[in-house]
Design an enzyme around this catalytic site. Structure first.
Site, PDB file in Angstrom:
ATOM      1  N   CYS A   1      70.209  30.647  32.452  1.00 33.46           N
ATOM      2  CA  CYS A   1      69.355  30.002  33.453  1.00 33.46           C
ATOM      3  C   CYS A   1      67.932  29.792  32.941  1.00 33.46           C
ATOM      4  O   CYS A   1      67.075  29.319  33.673  1.00 33.46           O
ATOM      5  CB  CYS A   1      69.335  30.793  34.758  1.00 33.46           C
ATOM      6  SG  CYS A   1      68.555  32.399  34.593  1.00 33.46           S
TER       7      CYS A   1
ATOM      8  N   GLU B   1      67.615  39.494  29.921  1.00 29.72           N
ATOM      9  CA  GLU B   1      66.421  38.905  29.307  1.00 29.72           C
ATOM     10  C   GLU B   1      65.653  39.915  28.460  1.00 29.72           C
ATOM     11  O   GLU B   1      64.628  39.598  27.881  1.00 29.72           O
ATOM     12  CB  GLU B   1      65.519  38.273  30.379  1.00 29.72           C
ATOM     13  CG  GLU B   1      65.236  39.141  31.576  1.00 29.72           C
ATOM     14  CD  GLU B   1      64.538  38.391  32.720  1.00 29.72           C
ATOM     15  OE1 GLU B   1      64.093  37.246  32.519  1.00 29.72           O
ATOM     16  OE2 GLU B   1      64.418  38.979  33.812  1.00 29.72           O
TER      17      GLU B   1
ATOM     18  N   HIS C   1      51.236  25.584  38.993  1.00 29.60           N
ATOM     19  CA  HIS C   1      51.429  24.902  40.284  1.00 29.60           C
ATOM     20  C   HIS C   1      51.440  23.393  40.104  1.00 29.60           C
ATOM     21  O   HIS C   1      52.234  22.684  40.712  1.00 29.60           O
ATOM     22  CB  HIS C   1      50.279  25.245  41.239  1.00 29.60           C
ATOM     23  CG  HIS C   1      50.330  26.649  41.746  1.00 29.60           C
ATOM     24  ND1 HIS C   1      49.291  27.232  42.424  1.00 29.60           N
ATOM     25  CD2 HIS C   1      51.292  27.577  41.666  1.00 29.60           C
ATOM     26  CE1 HIS C   1      49.618  28.460  42.736  1.00 29.60           C
ATOM     27  NE2 HIS C   1      50.821  28.698  42.282  1.00 29.60           N
TER      28      HIS C   1
ATOM     29  N   ASN D   1      64.168  32.394  28.452  1.00 30.65           N
ATOM     30  CA  ASN D   1      62.702  32.296  28.298  1.00 30.65           C
ATOM     31  C   ASN D   1      62.134  33.649  27.876  1.00 30.65           C
ATOM     32  O   ASN D   1      61.371  33.754  26.920  1.00 30.65           O
ATOM     33  CB  ASN D   1      62.025  31.869  29.612  1.00 30.65           C
ATOM     34  CG  ASN D   1      62.616  30.604  30.183  1.00 30.65           C
ATOM     35  OD1 ASN D   1      63.275  29.869  29.483  1.00 30.65           O
ATOM     36  ND2 ASN D   1      62.371  30.353  31.458  1.00 30.65           N
ATOM     37  N   ASP D   2      62.530  34.669  28.623  1.00 34.45           N
ATOM     38  CA  ASP D   2      62.027  35.997  28.283  1.00 34.45           C
ATOM     39  C   ASP D   2      62.745  36.581  27.073  1.00 34.45           C
ATOM     40  O   ASP D   2      62.115  37.188  26.206  1.00 34.45           O
ATOM     41  CB  ASP D   2      62.172  36.942  29.480  1.00 34.45           C
ATOM     42  CG  ASP D   2      61.015  36.778  30.449  1.00 34.45           C
ATOM     43  OD1 ASP D   2      59.868  36.705  29.972  1.00 34.45           O
ATOM     44  OD2 ASP D   2      61.252  36.695  31.663  1.00 34.45           O
TER      45      ASP D   2
END
Ligand code: PEP
Ligand code: MG
Length: 637
Positions: free
Chosen positions: A526, A455, A214, A478-479
């Site tokens: 992405c 992914e 966050h 990312n994954d």
């Protein structure tokens, strides 16, 4: 991680012993771009709430007065959170303010409030101790419980505890930081970042955290340069030490030499100039020198971010992550109306360009809206697996997306697809929801495309049939990287082995792009890789025609696109595929970029202007950054 505590402690102790007052370079993760130069201000609050000593109330300190002190502290904490809520609402929008509204409710939560009062009365102890004791017990119960979601709430509770104790001491958060400084902290709460933003602070250097916390998200949205995951910046830095912080490279230099300080001043000026030029750049085509178009679109997490699309030259939204709507609200119920309103706002703003809305990707590192614990959450119940098991959540979203499609072009993106059958089930479900909307006479776009996140390695390996079943591909590097390399994307201890530049990852990207081309469907990337200007020639060379990244990164990407030839990028990608390690690829790409996009490389690599040999001067790529332990020679530079 606990098993490895001893060696890390050793490192910290060594570092303390050998602490010198000369320059030190600390490496972390750049989570909000920009360069900050200024004095350090060590902020003491940490993830661990302050200790408050138990004190028996003496004759003059009546129990009633102590209860009153507690009540006053609650009142002041409420006022402070009201300020945070209103700044957040104004700067970042309603959904971000939700997280603080949840904290505000905790202050008056009956179970907690009454327990503190009861403790003061029954034990005749000071309010600080009572708050600590009650909150700690409550947090421990939550943390020991089986719910990831509730553990997230435990962090909120720790923030509330800090805040109350501080107000009890009548300390003001803002009084403890100097305007114009770079705040250095072990940890910060998202609320601290919002309040600090009023102090014209130049940057944040944080020991903990990563790109998706966050705090990082809020810092990025507020435009304050931030480096997180530094491990131990609070060790070698003292308040007043001069600091340069580079939110692009993820680097913090404490007590920089005169020469480095000058270089950073120049780099900051260059960064500023680039930002100023952004406006002109936004209207120029994203096209290679040999005329190949590369579409640039935006990754968005808050509806407020859509303002940035035009100024950053984004052609629509390539990834609207919707988990944040829930996480920020701190509320697990998905309201049909507010979901629709949020989607509609974003879609209207982005039209006539398309908005790609990803269905909720719950699980893994994101919260789950139900009590649930797994040994391997990244390999477990996440993304589409959750949604197909919880059709009520899927239905709410599909209805909201379809309704929003009446206000501008929309695409649906399905996360964590592994099996072909999952796409078929989503499509069947979508048809059912469409039928209901038709029966109600509600407008929507009958032809909303349904794409998938690629992914999971299985999908990449079977890309052909998946390309036939989906309307578009969006590669989640990312994954994909963490699954291909079996390296947790969020674990500092193995961060050195996590690299999207690994030839195995590149081979899969190539395979996915080729399958998409054969099936004539669009393919984009992405993941964070799309926002890394160093990766641009590789991705274009591998056959990727669309990059979707955080809007602030897009101008830099466009600059790289406009400085290169597609044919040369293909040759570069081809040679990378036959290499053996990420390091080899990174070195080759840097060399290649330095020859073609010298201005970009100078910018990405502040030390290109030093006398060091060109090939050695390369800034460590993200994946090479030593975390949390600093490499001894990283300090020399
Ligand atoms: C990805 O995995 O690359 C991605 C874009 O999704 P997330 O980071 O939200 O998992
Ligand atoms: Mg993902």
């Amino acid at each position: 991680m606990s098993g490895d505590a001893a060696p890390l402690e050793g490192v910290v102790a060594d570092r303390t012993r050998s602490e010198e007052r000369d320059e030190r370079v600390l490496n972390g993760i750049g989570v909000a771009p920009g360069i900050a130069i200024g004095p350090a201000c060590l902020y003491a609050a940490s993830g661990e709430p302050d200790e408050v000593e138990a004190r028996s109330l003496s004759g003059e300190e009546t129990v009633g007065e102590e209860v009153e002190r507690f009540e006053e502290a609650v009142g002041r904490a409420e006022d402070e959170l009201d300020t945070v809520i209103s700044i957040t609402r104004q700067k970042l929008g309603e959904e971000s303010a939700g997280i603080f509204e949840a904290q505000r409710l905790m202050l008056r939560d009956e179970a907690l409030y009454e327990a503190v009062v009861e403790r003061i009365r029954s034990e005749a102890v000071n309010a600080g101790f009572a708050i600590e004791a009650v909150m700690r017990e409550h947090r421990q119960r939550i943390e020991a419980g089986p719910s990831d979601y509730l553990r997230e709430r435990a962090a909120d509770l720790a923030d509330v505890q800090h805040r109350l104790v501080r107000h009890l001491r009548r300390e003001h958060l803002l009084a403890s930081v100097e305007p114009g400084s770079v705040v250095v902290a072990e940890d910060l709460s998202a609320a601290d970042v919002v309040l600090f933003s009023r102090r014209r602070l130049r940057g944040f250097a944080i020991d903990r955290g990563g790109a998706t916390t966050h705090v990082s998200i809020i810092a990025r949205a507020l435009g304050v340069p931030t480096v997180a995951g530094l491990g131990d910046a609070t060790g070698p830095i003292e308040s007043g030490d001069p600091v340069v912080l580079d939110g692009l490279r993820g680097e913090v230099v404490v007590r920089p030499t005169e020469a480095r300080r000058e270089r950073y001043h120049a780099r900051r000026a260059r960064y500023q100039r680039q930002r100023d030029e952004q406006k002109n750049l936004a209207s120029l085509p994203s096209e290679t020198c040999d005329g190949h178009a590369v579409r640039l679109s935006a990754n968005v997490e808050f509806s407020q971010e859509v303002r940035l699309l035009d100024e950053c030259g984004a052609k629509g939204i390539g990834l609207f992550r919707t988990e944040m709507l829930l996480m920020m609200r701190g509320d697990v119920t998905l309201s049909a109306e507010s979901t629709f309103e949020t989607y509609k706002d974003v879609v209207e703003h982005t039209a006539p360009q398309p908005t790609t809305i990803r269905l909720l990707d719950l699980g893994g590192d994101k919260m789950l809206p139900m009590a649930h614990r797994e040994d391997n959450p990244f390999l477990g119940w996440r993304g589409i697996r959750v949604l197909l098991d919880k059709p009520e959540i899927l239905k709410t979203q599909l209805r909201a997306i379809l309704r929003a499609s009446a206000f501008g072009p929309v695409r649906i993106l399905v996360p964590m697809i592994t099996q072909l059958e999952e796409i078929r089930r989503v499509r069947a479900f979508l048809e059912k929801v469409k039928g209901e909307l038709r029966a109600e006479g509600t407008d929507f776009d009958e032809d909303v495309p349904v794409g998938i996140m690629v992914e999971v390695p299985a999908v990449a390996l079977q890309a052909g049939p998946f390309a036939e079943a989906a309307d578009f591909f969006s590669i989640g590097t990312n994954d994909l990287t963490q699954y291909v390399l079996a390296t947790d994307r969020g674990n500092d201890l193995v961060a050195g082995g996590y690299s999207e530049f690994h030839p195995a990852v590149l081979t899969l990207i190539k395979r996915i792009a080729s399958a998409a081309r054969a099936a004539e469907i669009p393919v984009s990337v992405c993941g964070e890789m799309a926002g890394d200007a160093r990766a641009t020639p590789l991705l274009v060379g591998l056959g990727i025609d669309e990059l979707s990244a955080s809007p602030t990164y897009l101008p830099e990407i466009k600059r790289v696109v406009r400085a290169m030839d597609q044919s040369e990028a293909r040759a570069l990608a081809g040679s990378a595929l036959s290499m053996q390690s990420a390091e080899e690829v990174t070195a080759r790409v840097d060399e290649w970029l330095r020859a073609r996009a010298a201005d970009i490389m100078r910018f990405l690599d502040a030390d290109a202007e030093t006398t060091a040999p060109a090939t050695e001067a390369t800034a460590p790529a993200k994946e090479e950054r030593p975390m949390p332990e600093p490499a001894p020679n990283a300090e020399e530079l």
